[in-house]
Design a protein around this motif. Structure first.
Motif, mmCIF file in Angstrom:
data_model
loop_
_atom_site.group_PDB
_atom_site.id
_atom_site.type_symbol
_atom_site.label_atom_id
_atom_site.label_comp_id
_atom_site.label_asym_id
_atom_site.label_seq_id
_atom_site.Cartn_x
_atom_site.Cartn_y
_atom_site.Cartn_z
ATOM 1 N N THR A 260 -14.536 -0.842 -8.619
ATOM 2 C CA THR A 260 -14.728 -1.392 -10.105
ATOM 3 C C THR A 260 -14.219 -2.874 -10.057
ATOM 4 O O THR A 260 -13.276 -3.276 -9.618
ATOM 5 N N LEU A 261 -15.187 -3.702 -10.750
ATOM 6 C CA LEU A 261 -14.780 -4.971 -10.763
ATOM 7 C C LEU A 261 -14.475 -5.269 -12.321
ATOM 8 O O LEU A 261 -14.350 -4.522 -13.206
ATOM 9 N N LYS A 262 -13.925 -6.528 -12.523
ATOM 10 C CA LYS A 262 -13.454 -6.888 -13.997
ATOM 11 C C LYS A 262 -14.762 -6.822 -14.891
ATOM 12 O O LYS A 262 -14.619 -6.594 -16.129
ATOM 13 N N ASP A 263 -16.014 -7.025 -14.262
ATOM 14 C CA ASP A 263 -17.272 -7.162 -15.022
ATOM 15 C C ASP A 263 -18.176 -6.353 -14.563
ATOM 16 O O ASP A 263 -19.475 -6.586 -14.958
ATOM 17 N N GLY A 264 -17.900 -5.388 -13.895
ATOM 18 C CA GLY A 264 -19.011 -4.349 -13.391
ATOM 19 C C GLY A 264 -18.632 -3.472 -12.277
ATOM 20 O O GLY A 264 -17.519 -3.223 -12.095
ATOM 21 N N TYR A 265 -19.519 -3.353 -11.243
ATOM 22 C CA TYR A 265 -19.240 -2.598 -10.112
ATOM 23 C C TYR A 265 -19.966 -3.130 -8.844
ATOM 24 O O TYR A 265 -21.241 -3.921 -8.898
ATOM 25 N N TRP B 45 -14.256 -0.241 -29.497
ATOM 26 C CA TRP B 45 -15.098 -1.494 -30.277
ATOM 27 C C TRP B 45 -15.046 -2.552 -29.257
ATOM 28 O O TRP B 45 -16.137 -3.329 -29.824
ATOM 29 N N SER B 46 -14.421 -2.815 -28.341
ATOM 30 C CA SER B 46 -14.763 -3.944 -27.404
ATOM 31 C C SER B 46 -15.743 -3.851 -26.268
ATOM 32 O O SER B 46 -16.307 -4.583 -25.894
ATOM 33 N N GLY B 47 -15.770 -2.338 -25.853
ATOM 34 C CA GLY B 47 -16.598 -2.241 -24.868
ATOM 35 C C GLY B 47 -16.011 -2.321 -23.503
ATOM 36 O O GLY B 47 -16.461 -2.183 -22.278
ATOM 37 N N SER B 48 -14.510 -2.758 -23.315
ATOM 38 C CA SER B 48 -13.806 -2.820 -22.176
ATOM 39 C C SER B 48 -12.401 -2.130 -22.535
ATOM 40 O O SER B 48 -12.011 -2.362 -23.463
ATOM 41 N N ASN B 49 -12.167 -1.655 -21.305
ATOM 42 C CA ASN B 49 -10.622 -1.031 -21.384
ATOM 43 C C ASN B 49 -9.669 -1.952 -20.943
ATOM 44 O O ASN B 49 -9.875 -2.430 -19.784
ATOM 45 N N VAL C 82 -24.585 -3.878 -3.373
ATOM 46 C CA VAL C 82 -25.356 -4.296 -4.440
ATOM 47 C C VAL C 82 -24.207 -4.560 -5.639
ATOM 48 O O VAL C 82 -23.375 -3.556 -5.900
ATOM 49 N N LEU C 83 -24.458 -5.365 -6.339
ATOM 50 C CA LEU C 83 -23.523 -5.710 -7.428
ATOM 51 C C LEU C 83 -24.356 -5.453 -8.741
ATOM 52 O O LEU C 83 -25.449 -5.761 -9.061
ATOM 53 N N PHE C 84 -23.622 -4.820 -9.638
ATOM 54 C CA PHE C 84 -23.808 -4.676 -10.974
ATOM 55 C C PHE C 84 -23.121 -5.284 -11.937
ATOM 56 O O PHE C 84 -21.907 -4.794 -11.886
ATOM 57 N N THR C 85 -23.463 -6.381 -12.629
ATOM 58 C CA THR C 85 -22.563 -7.089 -13.530
ATOM 59 C C THR C 85 -23.040 -7.107 -15.002
ATOM 60 O O THR C 85 -24.063 -7.235 -15.265
ATOM 61 N N LYS D 9 -24.970 -9.696 -23.465
ATOM 62 C CA LYS D 9 -25.032 -8.358 -23.587
ATOM 63 C C LYS D 9 -26.028 -7.537 -22.608
ATOM 64 O O LYS D 9 -26.610 -7.140 -22.895
ATOM 65 N N SER D 10 -25.807 -8.201 -21.339
ATOM 66 C CA SER D 10 -26.989 -7.793 -20.380
ATOM 67 C C SER D 10 -26.199 -7.323 -19.260
ATOM 68 O O SER D 10 -25.212 -7.953 -18.540
ATOM 69 N N TRP D 11 -26.778 -6.207 -18.557
ATOM 70 C CA TRP D 11 -26.443 -5.598 -17.030
ATOM 71 C C TRP D 11 -27.523 -6.240 -16.358
ATOM 72 O O TRP D 11 -28.832 -6.458 -16.475
ATOM 73 N N SER D 12 -27.058 -6.903 -15.008
ATOM 74 C CA SER D 12 -27.812 -7.463 -13.859
ATOM 75 C C SER D 12 -27.481 -6.632 -12.596
ATOM 76 O O SER D 12 -26.168 -6.060 -12.434
#
Length: 182
Positions: A100-105, A73-77, A115-118, A124-127
């Motif tokens: 694995t980061l708190k908000d991405g990889y 439901w929240s999208g995060s574990n 390369v950071l993926f956040t 509600k976006s991936w950058s």
């Protein structure tokens, strides 16, 4: 034929409501498993496994009924493996380190470049950030589609189904898409 009792029917209904489409990552169970695998040798692993087997059952139930539902439901574990590094082989035959980061990889290429993926919860976006430049890849729309940022700077909406993925591939590759057998 046996009569189905009200208690049995209630249990089946509860199971369908709590277990439907909520597989989750089983983060707590996997933390215990990873810890046990990290012990000195297979005999010690087995002894510890036998001794703490009730912990596996408890962690599995907590993941199943609580943590995976929160993740769904929240999208995060809440037990995400923040800081965990996984070595992954790319299709190019080279190995990449994925942290694995708190908000991405954070992906470290074989050359050492990062390369950071956040994920931005508010938008509600991936950058993606590479070589000092950040650009949005896509964002989730309220209608269940995504808005993708194409390489030419254009932003377009796509459905989250096979047709939408095909249209996105065509848009990214200027109308050229080659299928390959897996």
């Amino acid at each position: 034929m046996k009569k189905i009792t009200l208690k049995t029917a209630a249990c089946l209904l509860a199971a369908t409501l709590t277990l439907g489409s909520c597989i989750g990552s089983f983060g707590l169970f996997n933390k215990v498993l990873d810890w046990n695998k990290g012990l000195s040798n297979k005999f010690v692993n087995e002894i510890v496994f036998i001794l703490i087997s009730p912990a596996y059952a408890v962690c599995g139930v907590v993941d199943l009924l609580v943590l995976n539902t929160v993740e769904f439901w929240s999208g995060s574990n809440p037990i995400a493996k923040v800081g965990h590094v996984e070595n992954v082989w790319g299709k190019d035959g080279r190995q990449y380190a994925v942290k694995t980061l708190k908000d991405g990889y954070e992906v470290t290429k074989p050359t050492g470049e990062k390369v950071l993926f956040t994920y931005d919860k508010k938008l509600k976006s991936w950058s993606m950030e590479a070589e000092g430049q950040e650009r949005e890849l896509f964002r989730f729309n309220d209608d269940g589609t995504i808005q993708a940022a194409l390489p030419n700077g254009e932003k377009r909406d796509f459905s989250l189904n096979e047709e939408g993925v095909f249209q996105l591939r065509m848009a990214v590759n200027d109308g050229v898409y080659f299928a390959s057998a897996q």
